[in-house]
Design an enzyme around this catalytic site. Sequence first.
Site, short mmCIF file in Angstrom:
data_model
loop_
_atom_site.label_atom_id
_atom_site.label_comp_id
_atom_site.label_asym_id
_atom_site.label_seq_id
_atom_site.Cartn_x
_atom_site.Cartn_y
_atom_site.Cartn_z
N ILE A 190 0.74 -1.16 0.17
CA ILE A 190 -0.04 0.07 -0.06
C ILE A 190 0.91 1.27 -0.09
O ILE A 190 0.78 2.17 -0.77
CB ILE A 190 -0.82 0.07 1.21
CG1 ILE A 190 -1.73 -1.23 1.41
CG2 ILE A 190 -1.92 1.30 1.20
CD1 ILE A 190 -2.55 -1.36 0.08
N VAL A 206 -12.54 -0.75 6.01
CA VAL A 206 -13.54 -1.54 5.70
C VAL A 206 -13.69 -1.19 4.14
O VAL A 206 -13.92 -0.08 3.57
CB VAL A 206 -14.87 -1.21 6.35
CG1 VAL A 206 -15.87 -2.06 5.71
CG2 VAL A 206 -14.73 -1.36 7.82
N LYS A 216 -6.11 -1.65 10.44
CA LYS A 216 -7.47 -1.79 11.23
C LYS A 216 -7.28 -2.12 12.49
O LYS A 216 -8.02 -1.95 13.42
CB LYS A 216 -8.22 -3.10 10.49
CG LYS A 216 -8.78 -2.68 9.20
CD LYS A 216 -8.62 -4.23 8.37
CE LYS A 216 -8.61 -3.78 6.78
NZ LYS A 216 -7.65 -5.19 6.15
N LYS A 266 -13.46 -5.56 10.57
CA LYS A 266 -14.23 -4.85 9.91
C LYS A 266 -15.58 -4.77 10.23
O LYS A 266 -16.23 -3.46 10.24
CB LYS A 266 -14.27 -5.22 8.25
CG LYS A 266 -12.81 -4.86 7.70
CD LYS A 266 -12.82 -5.84 6.22
CE LYS A 266 -11.40 -5.67 5.71
NZ LYS A 266 -11.11 -6.38 4.68
N GLU A 294 -3.95 -9.88 3.62
CA GLU A 294 -3.21 -9.01 4.53
C GLU A 294 -1.68 -9.66 4.53
O GLU A 294 -1.52 -10.64 4.03
CB GLU A 294 -3.78 -9.60 6.02
CG GLU A 294 -5.16 -8.87 6.43
CD GLU A 294 -5.07 -7.39 6.08
OE1 GLU A 294 -4.53 -6.79 6.90
OE2 GLU A 294 -5.77 -6.90 5.25
N ASP A 299 -9.88 -10.70 10.10
CA ASP A 299 -9.75 -9.33 9.13
C ASP A 299 -11.19 -9.03 8.89
O ASP A 299 -11.66 -7.94 9.08
CB ASP A 299 -9.02 -9.65 7.56
CG ASP A 299 -9.09 -8.28 7.05
OD1 ASP A 299 -8.28 -7.40 7.29
OD2 ASP A 299 -9.80 -8.33 6.01
N GLU A 334 -10.93 5.35 6.24
CA GLU A 334 -12.08 4.67 5.13
C GLU A 334 -11.72 3.52 4.71
O GLU A 334 -12.50 2.39 4.53
CB GLU A 334 -12.12 5.67 4.12
CG GLU A 334 -12.91 5.22 2.75
CD GLU A 334 -14.60 4.85 3.42
OE1 GLU A 334 -15.29 5.99 3.71
OE2 GLU A 334 -15.02 3.84 3.43
N GLY A 355 -2.17 -9.18 -4.13
CA GLY A 355 -2.25 -8.13 -3.24
C GLY A 355 -3.44 -7.94 -2.53
O GLY A 355 -3.66 -6.64 -1.90
N LEU A 401 -13.57 1.63 -1.27
CA LEU A 401 -15.01 1.79 -1.36
C LEU A 401 -15.62 2.75 -0.16
O LEU A 401 -15.36 2.63 0.88
CB LEU A 401 -15.91 0.46 -1.16
CG LEU A 401 -15.55 -0.60 -2.47
CD1 LEU A 401 -16.28 -1.88 -2.04
CD2 LEU A 401 -16.06 -0.10 -3.85
N GLY A 411 -6.86 -4.84 -2.77
CA GLY A 411 -5.87 -4.55 -3.90
C GLY A 411 -5.17 -3.30 -3.65
O GLY A 411 -5.83 -2.31 -2.81
#
Length: 815
Positions: free
Chosen positions: A475, A609, A579, A682, A667, A678, A606, A664, A613, A797
């Site tokens: 990331i 989760v 997270k 969320k 985790e 994970d 953002e 990708g 999106l 991703g």
Amino acid sequence: MNIVKFGGTSVGSAEGIRTLISILKKGDQEDYPVVVLSAMSGVTNLLQSMAEKAVLAEEYTAELKEIEEKHFRALRELLPASAQNPVFTRLKIYFNELEDILQSVYTLKELSPQTRDLILSFGERCSTFMISHIAKQDFPNAIAVEGAELIKTDSNFGQAKVNTPLTEMLIQDFYAANKDKLLFVTGYIASNTEGRMTTLGRGGSDFTAAIWGSALNAAEIEIWTDVDGMLTADPRIVEKAFSLSELSYTEAMELSYFGAKVIYPPTMIPAFLKKIPIVIKNTFNTAFEGTYIRHGADTSNFPIKGISSIDEISILNLSGSGMVGKAGFSGRLFSLLSREQINVVLITQSSSEHSITFAVKPEDSLKALAIISKEFELELLAKKLEYPQVENGLSVLAIVGENMKHTPGMSGKLFYALGRNGVNVRAIAQGSSEYNISVILSKTDLSKAVNAVHDAFFADLKKTLHIFCLGTGNIGKTLFRQLLNQTPHLAKNNDLEVKVMGISNSRQMYMSNAGFDLSDWETELNANAEPADLKEFVRQMKAMNLPNCVFVDNTASPYPVDFYQDILESSISVVTCNKIGNSAEYSQYSAFKAAARTYGVDFHYETNVGAGLPIIRTLKDLMMSGDNIASIEAILSGTISYIFNNFKDEVRFHEIVKSAQEMGYTEPDPRDDLNGKDFMRKMLILARDAGYPLEEADIKIESMLPPACMAAESVVDFYQELENNSAYFENLKTTAAARGKVLRYIGKLEAGKVAITLQMVDDAHPFYMLSGSDNIISFITDRYKDRPLVVKGPGAGAEVTAAGVFADIINVGKR
Ligand SMILES: NC(=O)c1ccc[n+]([C@@H]2O[C@H](COP(=O)([O-])OP(=O)(O)OC[C@H]3O[C@@H](n4cnc5c(N)ncnc54)[C@H](O)[C@@H]3O)[C@@H](O)[C@H]2O)c1
Ligand SMILES: N[C@@H](CCO)C(=O)O
Ligand code: NA
């Protein structure tokens, strides 16, 4: 007719003098300007220092040599050898005279203000004489004017007061008698009625220009210096400071009172009274059109003209019952200070009249303390006054502009910018003219404060976000690439600049004072890195004390989370795709939110989760607009979605997991996806944002893995166990297919309870149609009752996640 004045740097070198001549040549020859000159740069200081050495019987010949050489060098460069002699001779006479005077000071060990002024006068006399001769090559009618004879003053040496009527008459007569000449006039120096040399004090050459301008009713006074006029802020503090094209006299006064050393406005009063425009130009950048100071100046589209600052001041606070209702108390105080020549920079008085705070230069603070203690001895003894306190290490920041008077909300804007950046305001003063609001703050915050305020008021300019990033993995790397590619667009369309000031991964870290070059951040990091140390990273980030800072956590580590609270409390926003922070204890989650609220900064997550999106944002909007969440049903593991959508034909389960990792989606540790952890995180974050104070233990997770996979102690073992259990997964797949269904791992929040279950759904189910790494979330609320609000799309991703982090960063910038 114009008055043209050239300052010390403009006449300080052959290059400067050459430019000066070319500027004059461009002028309108019908009407020669009057040219006022300063001493060559550095010369006045050398004269001053020689005088001081001489009176202590110290050697001063080195300085004398330096002054001579400075003039001779320019002369040799600018006059042909044949023309040099008479000028050399005259300069030599000046220097001999100067040496004689210094010699007497040396012998007598006595330096009166009168003698000092005489010594100082040589700077302007030498430069003016020399330059007028150089100019003769192009202007045969150039003459040097000993301006001292024309400006008549009292005998207050060092700061003489001008006899204006007499002076104006002398100048007018002189000018009338020399109309066909190009006059080069010595700035700064004048003479008293006995004809003794005096000087006009700080900014003296500007004053000379203004006096001549006023006497001759000049059309304009040009002040040529070495910077692009007056700027919106000190360019050494604010990189984005820009030149002002116009301002009023009052604004120029207010702006230079504290900061901008370009001109010393009190010297402009003669011009001000006659409404003569002053334009400040740059000898070393003749393309710059100049800053105009004039009546009826355009009040620009910005609500303020600029920000001025004083680096270091002290404040004194005087309080006590003895002041209340005592007419004349402050009068007594301030006339005392003025009598003792202590300049009061700023005053604030509480409306209860119980205390007065005023600011002075640090070097005056102890003297002020002493004289106040003496003057108010009785009141102090009677305890009607408290002993005054001195506070040091403070600075003043002032916003200035005539527009402020008519624009509400200016102080709100100022204090919001300061508050949001964690700048504590020690005292406030607003000039009753409303042209100036001044605040006193800690010196360590000054640079941050001036930049933040500049960004706030000059919003049409680029605003800079300073970001500090943890994680250079999947990331982190992608974010840097996206930032690099988007830089021009951000600058053009959003007036925003994002500078990466610090980077750390788990091995190494580096803080780049200029900001990383994102096209090659890896080289910069590798070349300068120190070993990674989170505590040190946070310390250095805070110590840089920059405005508009964002801490970005792109790790999957629990350690950075320990610093969020402190970072938020330091008025630095936090953006995280990690997270762990929000899914640990509820108390921590709510503490982060409270800290962000209290300190006026942002805490954005953002991507916690559904990656990029808009899920957190949507939920927040629903909640804030008063909707009520009845239930949330969702698929929030991009990895598991991808696995189920590709678990077909001959491929084996562990192979798809591997490819999800390669894509990708997983985790850093893929077990976190497959064991439901994970997903649990969320759902927990969503539930909390929906208003339920749940803990991890409140969430029921149905495992989709056989026990041996759950127990794997390393990622390698885990893949091995997945392979060993291929039959188990094959069975799941064929069972679902036989029933005409697909496998879906679904989370549900309903009535404050959360469960995650493995389900087989048919094509009647809204989650049947999913592909790739899609996430889907469906909100049923009071308003979306019959048909849910659905958000769907790729939920994992690097690209979509980094884009989500990017958007969170930009959202900090928008505030
Ligand atoms: N992959 C996705 O689709 C996706 C989506 C949403 C959120 N995320 C989150 O993004 C985060 C990063 O994922 P990634 O795939 O980039 O991981 P990664 O393993 O590729 O990179 C993690 C980086 O963090 C650094 N790091 C670890 N501990 C650190 C520490 N204590 N101090 C400084 N740096 C440290 C590592 O050195 C590495 O550079 C995770 O929290 C993940 O949950 C990922
Ligand atoms: N590993 C996560 C990334 C998105 O948070 C997933 O697969 O959904
Ligand atoms: Na999201």
